[in-house]
Design an enzyme around this catalytic site. Sequence first.
Site, mmCIF file in Angstrom:
data_model
loop_
_atom_site.group_PDB
_atom_site.id
_atom_site.type_symbol
_atom_site.label_atom_id
_atom_site.label_comp_id
_atom_site.label_asym_id
_atom_site.label_seq_id
_atom_site.Cartn_x
_atom_site.Cartn_y
_atom_site.Cartn_z
ATOM 1 N N SER A 186 0.863 -1.179 0.000
ATOM 2 C CA SER A 186 0.000 0.000 0.000
ATOM 3 C C SER A 186 0.899 1.228 0.000
ATOM 4 O O SER A 186 2.066 1.141 0.396
ATOM 5 C CB SER A 186 -0.851 0.000 1.277
ATOM 6 O OG SER A 186 -1.458 1.261 1.467
ATOM 7 N N TYR A 191 -2.855 -1.235 10.451
ATOM 8 C CA TYR A 191 -2.772 -1.437 8.995
ATOM 9 C C TYR A 191 -1.444 -0.910 8.450
ATOM 10 O O TYR A 191 -0.737 -1.600 7.697
ATOM 11 C CB TYR A 191 -3.956 -0.733 8.322
ATOM 12 C CG TYR A 191 -4.034 -0.929 6.827
ATOM 13 C CD1 TYR A 191 -4.628 -2.070 6.282
ATOM 14 C CD2 TYR A 191 -3.532 0.031 5.945
ATOM 15 C CE1 TYR A 191 -4.709 -2.247 4.903
ATOM 16 C CE2 TYR A 191 -3.611 -0.144 4.572
ATOM 17 C CZ TYR A 191 -4.204 -1.276 4.053
ATOM 18 O OH TYR A 191 -4.276 -1.449 2.695
HETATM 19 P P1 NAD Z 1 -11.294 -6.283 -0.485
HETATM 20 O O1 NAD Z 1 -11.883 -6.210 0.867
HETATM 21 O O2 NAD Z 1 -12.191 -6.217 -1.658
HETATM 22 O O3 NAD Z 1 -10.396 -7.588 -0.652
HETATM 23 C C1 NAD Z 1 -9.704 -8.191 0.390
HETATM 24 C C2 NAD Z 1 -9.807 -9.673 0.183
HETATM 25 O O4 NAD Z 1 -9.047 -10.355 1.191
HETATM 26 C C3 NAD Z 1 -11.261 -10.153 0.310
HETATM 27 O O5 NAD Z 1 -11.546 -11.024 -0.757
HETATM 28 C C4 NAD Z 1 -11.262 -10.890 1.636
HETATM 29 O O6 NAD Z 1 -12.210 -11.936 1.684
HETATM 30 C C5 NAD Z 1 -9.843 -11.427 1.654
HETATM 31 N N1 NAD Z 1 -9.422 -11.836 2.996
HETATM 32 C C6 NAD Z 1 -9.575 -11.164 4.155
HETATM 33 N N2 NAD Z 1 -9.108 -11.908 5.168
HETATM 34 C C7 NAD Z 1 -8.650 -13.067 4.626
HETATM 35 C C8 NAD Z 1 -8.037 -14.226 5.159
HETATM 36 N N3 NAD Z 1 -7.833 -14.352 6.477
HETATM 37 N N4 NAD Z 1 -7.682 -15.214 4.308
HETATM 38 C C9 NAD Z 1 -7.898 -15.106 2.971
HETATM 39 N N5 NAD Z 1 -8.487 -14.032 2.416
HETATM 40 C C10 NAD Z 1 -8.850 -13.032 3.241
HETATM 41 O O7 NAD Z 1 -10.208 -5.115 -0.545
HETATM 42 P P2 NAD Z 1 -9.085 -4.803 -1.631
HETATM 43 O O8 NAD Z 1 -9.022 -3.337 -1.709
HETATM 44 O O9 NAD Z 1 -9.301 -5.574 -2.867
HETATM 45 O O10 NAD Z 1 -7.772 -5.285 -0.869
HETATM 46 C C11 NAD Z 1 -6.840 -6.194 -1.429
HETATM 47 C C12 NAD Z 1 -5.443 -5.837 -0.956
HETATM 48 O O11 NAD Z 1 -5.078 -4.563 -1.477
HETATM 49 C C13 NAD Z 1 -5.294 -5.738 0.562
HETATM 50 O O12 NAD Z 1 -4.062 -6.295 0.964
HETATM 51 C C14 NAD Z 1 -5.298 -4.242 0.815
HETATM 52 O O13 NAD Z 1 -4.600 -3.890 1.985
HETATM 53 C C15 NAD Z 1 -4.585 -3.769 -0.442
HETATM 54 N N6 NAD Z 1 -4.798 -2.351 -0.745
HETATM 55 C C16 NAD Z 1 -6.025 -1.885 -1.151
HETATM 56 C C17 NAD Z 1 -6.168 -0.542 -1.437
HETATM 57 C C18 NAD Z 1 -7.459 0.055 -1.927
HETATM 58 O O14 NAD Z 1 -7.544 1.280 -2.069
HETATM 59 N N7 NAD Z 1 -8.494 -0.723 -2.212
HETATM 60 C C19 NAD Z 1 -5.084 0.332 -1.298
HETATM 61 C C20 NAD Z 1 -3.865 -0.175 -0.868
HETATM 62 C C21 NAD Z 1 -3.734 -1.523 -0.600
#
Ligand code: NAD
Length: 267
Positions: free
Chosen positions: A152, A165
């Site tokens: 991130s 986080y």
């Molecule tokens: P999201 O909530 O749509 O996806 C997260 C996924 O992780 C979900 O499918 C959830 O079921 C899964 N998950 C959660 N706990 C779990 C576990 N214990 N075992 C297996 N799967 C698990 O959110 P996203 O935005 O798609 O996030 C994906 C990644 O991207 C994360 O690591 C998040 O920190 C990172 N991220 C997202 C953003 C953003 O703006 N969306 C920005 C920076 C980083």
Amino acid sequence: MKRKLEGQVAIVTGASSGIGAGVAKALAAEGAAVVVNYSSSPDKAEKVLQEIKAAGGSAITVKADVSSEPEVLAMFAETLKTYGTVDILINNAGLQKDNKFHEMSLDEWNRVIGINLTGQFLCAREAIKEFLRRGVVPEKSKAAGKIICMSSVHEVIPWAGHANYAASKGGVMMLMKSIAQEYAPLKIRVNSIGPGAIRTPINHAAWQTPESYNQLLKLIPSKRIGEAEDIGGAAVWLASDDSDYVNGITLFVDGGMLLYPGFEDNG
Ligand code: NAD
């Protein structure tokens, strides 16, 4: 023309929604067979699977909580049983449990660190074991294996109210660099993607109303929120031989969020 990931096998953790789903579909479109990992939403994982299959790709769904060692071992065992090996790991699963720091419970701390950081450790360790066992298969890739950690912008930007986080993503950065350094001589590549604000369920509060969206845009020089496809393209590049000389970096895909917006009209 040969697709960039033809004949390779990719595990994408947390692939039932958001960025993981987008990356799973992007890798499949370049020819990878994809393990769509999920922890709690079989219906959503099934939808991603069906979309991949409808586009002519190969995929399976595998349930596993990435913070559980036995479940991660079982996911890798099932992957090897189905596809024979794994070439690409996308360490994507993650979540937020936000709170003011002085009110943050140990459970909120442990859950975020357990999934976002320990989960990446467990999956990366199992992937590296398989990469070492198999080595380079020249007709597939110049590398013996590729790991892409979903980090991130908060691996570098402090985030009040989200200390668990931000600490997890700072940890992911040094985990990624340390593994990259350890295994680069064995032709294993480990990199991260650092998304900015991407439109997914994790941050719906930041984009669901015009007011919150306009507030968010103040942080984004490119003046649009990112989409899962923006991350999918970056993941394909980092997983492919096009980036064979890239190791141990975080590729920020953030519309310029790290350019310190606010300074552009400040004197
Ligand atoms: P999201 O909530 O749509 O996806 C997260 C996924 O992780 C979900 O499918 C959830 O079921 C899964 N998950 C959660 N706990 C779990 C576990 N214990 N075992 C297996 N799967 C698990 O959110 P996203 O935005 O798609 O996030 C994906 C990644 O991207 C994360 O690591 C998040 O920190 C990172 N991220 C997202 C953003 C953003 O703006 N969306 C920005 C920076 C980083």
